[in-house]
Scaffold this motif. Structure first.
Motif, mmCIF file in Angstrom:
data_model
loop_
_atom_site.group_PDB
_atom_site.id
_atom_site.type_symbol
_atom_site.label_atom_id
_atom_site.label_comp_id
_atom_site.label_asym_id
_atom_site.label_seq_id
_atom_site.Cartn_x
_atom_site.Cartn_y
_atom_site.Cartn_z
ATOM 1 N N ILE A 68 36.918 21.066 31.450
ATOM 2 C CA ILE A 68 38.025 20.176 31.835
ATOM 3 C C ILE A 68 38.365 20.444 33.293
ATOM 4 O O ILE A 68 38.534 21.599 33.702
ATOM 5 C CB ILE A 68 39.273 20.413 30.953
ATOM 6 N N VAL A 69 38.446 19.370 34.085
ATOM 7 C CA VAL A 69 38.913 19.477 35.474
ATOM 8 C C VAL A 69 40.280 18.801 35.492
ATOM 9 O O VAL A 69 40.411 17.667 35.039
ATOM 10 C CB VAL A 69 37.948 18.763 36.455
ATOM 11 N N ALA A 70 41.306 19.501 35.993
ATOM 12 C CA ALA A 70 42.668 18.987 35.805
ATOM 13 C C ALA A 70 43.588 19.267 36.982
ATOM 14 O O ALA A 70 43.423 20.271 37.686
ATOM 15 C CB ALA A 70 43.274 19.625 34.545
ATOM 16 N N THR A 71 44.571 18.380 37.152
ATOM 17 C CA THR A 71 45.703 18.726 38.024
ATOM 18 C C THR A 71 46.698 19.486 37.138
ATOM 19 O O THR A 71 46.804 19.197 35.945
ATOM 20 C CB THR A 71 46.383 17.459 38.598
ATOM 21 N N PRO A 72 47.442 20.451 37.697
ATOM 22 C CA PRO A 72 48.322 21.285 36.856
ATOM 23 C C PRO A 72 49.364 20.470 36.085
ATOM 24 O O PRO A 72 49.613 20.729 34.912
ATOM 25 C CB PRO A 72 48.987 22.236 37.861
ATOM 26 N N GLY A 73 49.969 19.472 36.739
ATOM 27 C CA GLY A 73 51.036 18.698 36.085
ATOM 28 C C GLY A 73 50.569 17.985 34.834
ATOM 29 O O GLY A 73 51.190 18.069 33.775
ATOM 30 N N ARG A 74 49.462 17.267 34.936
ATOM 31 C CA ARG A 74 48.958 16.508 33.784
ATOM 32 C C ARG A 74 48.473 17.457 32.680
ATOM 33 O O ARG A 74 48.624 17.172 31.502
ATOM 34 C CB ARG A 74 47.844 15.558 34.232
ATOM 35 N N LEU A 75 47.903 18.584 33.069
ATOM 36 C CA LEU A 75 47.433 19.542 32.054
ATOM 37 C C LEU A 75 48.610 20.051 31.218
ATOM 38 O O LEU A 75 48.522 20.135 29.999
ATOM 39 C CB LEU A 75 46.699 20.715 32.716
ATOM 40 N N ILE A 76 49.735 20.342 31.891
ATOM 41 C CA ILE A 76 50.940 20.795 31.171
ATOM 42 C C ILE A 76 51.403 19.718 30.181
ATOM 43 O O ILE A 76 51.757 20.013 29.047
ATOM 44 C CB ILE A 76 52.082 21.138 32.170
ATOM 45 N N ASP A 77 51.369 18.432 30.613
ATOM 46 C CA ASP A 77 51.758 17.337 29.705
ATOM 47 C C ASP A 77 50.905 17.374 28.439
ATOM 48 O O ASP A 77 51.397 17.207 27.327
ATOM 49 C CB ASP A 77 51.555 15.972 30.382
ATOM 50 N N THR B 117 44.879 17.787 43.468
ATOM 51 C CA THR B 117 45.132 16.341 43.469
ATOM 52 C C THR B 117 44.130 15.577 42.626
ATOM 53 O O THR B 117 43.029 16.046 42.348
ATOM 54 C CB THR B 117 45.046 15.757 44.902
ATOM 55 N N ARG B 118 44.555 14.366 42.292
ATOM 56 C CA ARG B 118 43.715 13.456 41.517
ATOM 57 C C ARG B 118 42.355 13.253 42.201
ATOM 58 O O ARG B 118 41.317 13.294 41.569
ATOM 59 C CB ARG B 118 44.491 12.134 41.422
ATOM 60 N N GLU B 119 42.391 13.023 43.547
ATOM 61 C CA GLU B 119 41.130 12.773 44.270
ATOM 62 C C GLU B 119 40.159 13.932 44.124
ATOM 63 O O GLU B 119 38.969 13.752 43.882
ATOM 64 C CB GLU B 119 41.388 12.539 45.767
ATOM 65 N N LEU B 120 40.694 15.155 44.299
ATOM 66 C CA LEU B 120 39.815 16.333 44.208
ATOM 67 C C LEU B 120 39.268 16.501 42.799
ATOM 68 O O LEU B 120 38.102 16.834 42.611
ATOM 69 C CB LEU B 120 40.578 17.595 44.622
ATOM 70 N N VAL B 121 40.119 16.271 41.811
ATOM 71 C CA VAL B 121 39.694 16.392 40.409
ATOM 72 C C VAL B 121 38.545 15.420 40.121
ATOM 73 O O VAL B 121 37.514 15.792 39.543
ATOM 74 C CB VAL B 121 40.896 16.157 39.453
ATOM 75 N N VAL C 236 41.328 15.214 33.923
ATOM 76 C CA VAL C 236 42.683 14.771 33.555
ATOM 77 C C VAL C 236 43.611 14.917 34.756
ATOM 78 O O VAL C 236 43.608 15.941 35.421
ATOM 79 C CB VAL C 236 43.244 15.517 32.307
ATOM 80 N N TYR C 237 44.366 13.858 35.030
ATOM 81 C CA TYR C 237 45.225 13.834 36.215
ATOM 82 C C TYR C 237 46.299 12.776 36.021
ATOM 83 O O TYR C 237 46.178 11.868 35.189
ATOM 84 C CB TYR C 237 44.393 13.490 37.466
ATOM 85 N N GLY C 238 47.372 12.884 36.813
ATOM 86 C CA GLY C 238 48.436 11.882 36.760
ATOM 87 C C GLY C 238 47.963 10.574 37.372
ATOM 88 O O GLY C 238 46.970 10.537 38.094
ATOM 89 N N LYS D 87 34.593 16.485 39.214
ATOM 90 C CA LYS D 87 33.931 15.991 38.004
ATOM 91 C C LYS D 87 32.628 15.274 38.362
ATOM 92 O O LYS D 87 31.581 15.487 37.756
ATOM 93 C CB LYS D 87 34.857 15.037 37.245
ATOM 94 N N LYS D 88 32.709 14.428 39.387
ATOM 95 C CA LYS D 88 31.543 13.642 39.805
ATOM 96 C C LYS D 88 30.404 14.575 40.265
ATOM 97 O O LYS D 88 29.247 14.376 39.934
ATOM 98 C CB LYS D 88 31.956 12.707 40.954
ATOM 99 N N GLN D 89 30.782 15.618 41.009
ATOM 100 C CA GLN D 89 29.756 16.536 41.522
ATOM 101 C C GLN D 89 29.077 17.310 40.381
ATOM 102 O O GLN D 89 27.857 17.449 40.349
ATOM 103 C CB GLN D 89 30.369 17.499 42.537
ATOM 104 N N LEU D 90 29.875 17.786 39.432
ATOM 105 C CA LEU D 90 29.302 18.525 38.291
ATOM 106 C C LEU D 90 28.363 17.615 37.500
ATOM 107 O O LEU D 90 27.289 18.037 37.063
ATOM 108 C CB LEU D 90 30.416 19.061 37.377
ATOM 109 N N PHE D 91 28.780 16.357 37.338
ATOM 110 C CA PHE D 91 27.950 15.388 36.620
ATOM 111 C C PHE D 91 26.595 15.215 37.331
ATOM 112 O O PHE D 91 25.542 15.201 36.699
ATOM 113 C CB PHE D 91 28.703 14.053 36.529
ATOM 114 N N LYS D 92 26.637 15.114 38.660
ATOM 115 C CA LYS D 92 25.387 14.952 39.419
ATOM 116 C C LYS D 92 24.484 16.182 39.285
ATOM 117 O O LYS D 92 23.269 16.063 39.234
ATOM 118 C CB LYS D 92 25.701 14.696 40.905
ATOM 119 N N PHE D 93 25.101 17.373 39.245
ATOM 120 C CA PHE D 93 24.290 18.598 39.110
ATOM 121 C C PHE D 93 23.539 18.633 37.782
ATOM 122 O O PHE D 93 22.501 19.271 37.665
ATOM 123 C CB PHE D 93 25.170 19.860 39.196
#
Length: 372
Positions: A127-136, A80-84, A107-109, A88-94
């Motif tokens: 890249i952190v992505a939801t499957p649907g938006r990545l396919i687009d 989901t968008r929220e998890l994506v 990338v997310y819908g 991203k936010k967590q990796l940025f903090k690390f």
């Protein structure tokens, strides 16, 4: 007790973790990080949500990035968008104290695709992505995944239960080559086993966390027997007993979610619904209020609650038992995160008590009856 430094995590990430208040590795981090840091392998991790998976795969990914190269080197798929956004936010903090900049894009819908295409023109390592938006983006030819050396499927069972089977097959086919695939899942349905046998090495490393307990051990499980006509009154009593705590009430249907939210609002509770027909803007507004603590109760369907990660939730209420056993695991896993304790309470009709005992048996948990 082991530290992150003992596991081989780079000192610059250790410094960020310390600042974030993450002192000692969780069980999954302790078991997974050394494997993913030191060996080029496919990997399967069976673990509940809320056990610290993001750092378990995120730190090894960051460690393996070559900042001098501008190629996309890792892809993380999440349902989901929220998890994506959260990953991203967590990796940025690390990476706060990293000597060289590592760039992560999400990338997310629900956000204009052109904005995301523009962002991807810049150097992007992960890249952190939801499957649907990545396919687009793949279909538009604006994303090149040929150079990735790590593909992570996080919450793989949730992605499949949300209907992303075709997308996952396309992405896995599209990125084949010299990459390593790391799969994390709370449950192992047949479809996950098919993905493992088709796309992953037969000698992939495997780690199971809390093998004897498919559900987080910090959750207490109980049930209340109630006829359908009395369920709202039972919920009101339970909420009154927990007026200081926040929680989520799960309904099976969108209409059930809307009706219960309306009744609880009329009773004066601080409550909002999350369901499939909501605009993304509305959903974001509700989630913001819930995360900030301005909202006490969320009423949600199973699909709408995917990707919700809110700390300090005291309880989960099941207005009805879910259709699938793994949904019970996902629902309950919203509470008792990051080592905290929580309660999962199911409302069942007299006829459903046998279903409940079967569920408890298959999940290896004990569920006690609450008398109202």
């Amino acid at each position: 007790m082991l530290s992150f430094k003992d596991l081989g995590v780079n000192h610059q990430y250790c410094k960020s973790l310390k600042e974030l208040g993450i002192k000692n590795p969780t069980e999954i981090q302790e078991k997974v990080i050394p494997i993913l840091l030191h060996s080029k392998t496919d990997f399967i991790g069976l673990a509940q949500t809320g056990t610290g998976k993001t750092a378990a795969y995120g730190l090894p990914i960051l460690n393996g990035i070559d900042p001098k190269s501008s190629a996309v080197q890792a892809l993380i798929l999440s349902p989901t968008r929220e998890l994506v956004q959260q990953i991203k936010k967590q990796l940025f903090k690390f990476t706060k104290y990293s000597e060289e900049k590592i760039f992560v894009e999400a990338v997310y819908g629900g956000e204009k695709i052109d904005i995301q295409i523009n962002r991807l023109q810049r150097t992007t390592h992960i890249i952190v992505a939801t499957p649907g938006r990545l396919i687009d983006l793949i279909n538009k030819g604006t994303i090149n995944l040929r150079s990735i050396n790590t593909l992570v499927m996080d919450e793989a069972d949730e992605m499949l239960s949300m209907g992303f089977k075709k997308e996952l097959d396309t992405i896995l086919g599209h990125t084949s080559g010299g990459r390593n695939t790391w799969l994390f899942s709370a449950t192992m349905p047949e479809e996950i086993q098919r993905i493992i046998s088709k796309y992953m090495a037969p000698n992939a490393a495997r780690i199971v966390v809390n093998k004897n307990s498919l559900v987080n051990a910090n959750i207490s499980h109980s049930f209340v027997v109630s006829p359908i006509s009395e369920k709202v009154n039972v919920i009101i009593k339970l909420l009154d007993e927990r007026s200081e705590e926040r929680g989520i009430i799960f309904c099976r249907t969108k209409l059930g979610t809307q009706a219960l939210t309306k009744e609880l609002k009329e009773e004066g509770y601080s409550v909002e619904a999350l369901e499939g027909d909501m605009q993304q803007k509305e959903r974001d507004k509700v989630m913001r209020a819930f995360k900030n603590g301005n909202l006490q109760i969320l009423v949600s369907t199973d699909v709408s609650a995917r990707g919700i990660d809110v700390n300090n939730l005291g309880f989960i209420l099941h207005h009805q038992l879910p259709e699938k056993i793994e949904y019970y695991t996902h629902r309950s896993g919203r509470t008792a995160r990051a080592g905290k304790k929580g309660d999962s309470i199911a409302l069942v009709t007299p006829k459903e008590t046998s279903n409940l005992h079967n569920l408890a048996k298959s999940l290896g948990i004990s569920i006690k009856e609450l008398k109202m």
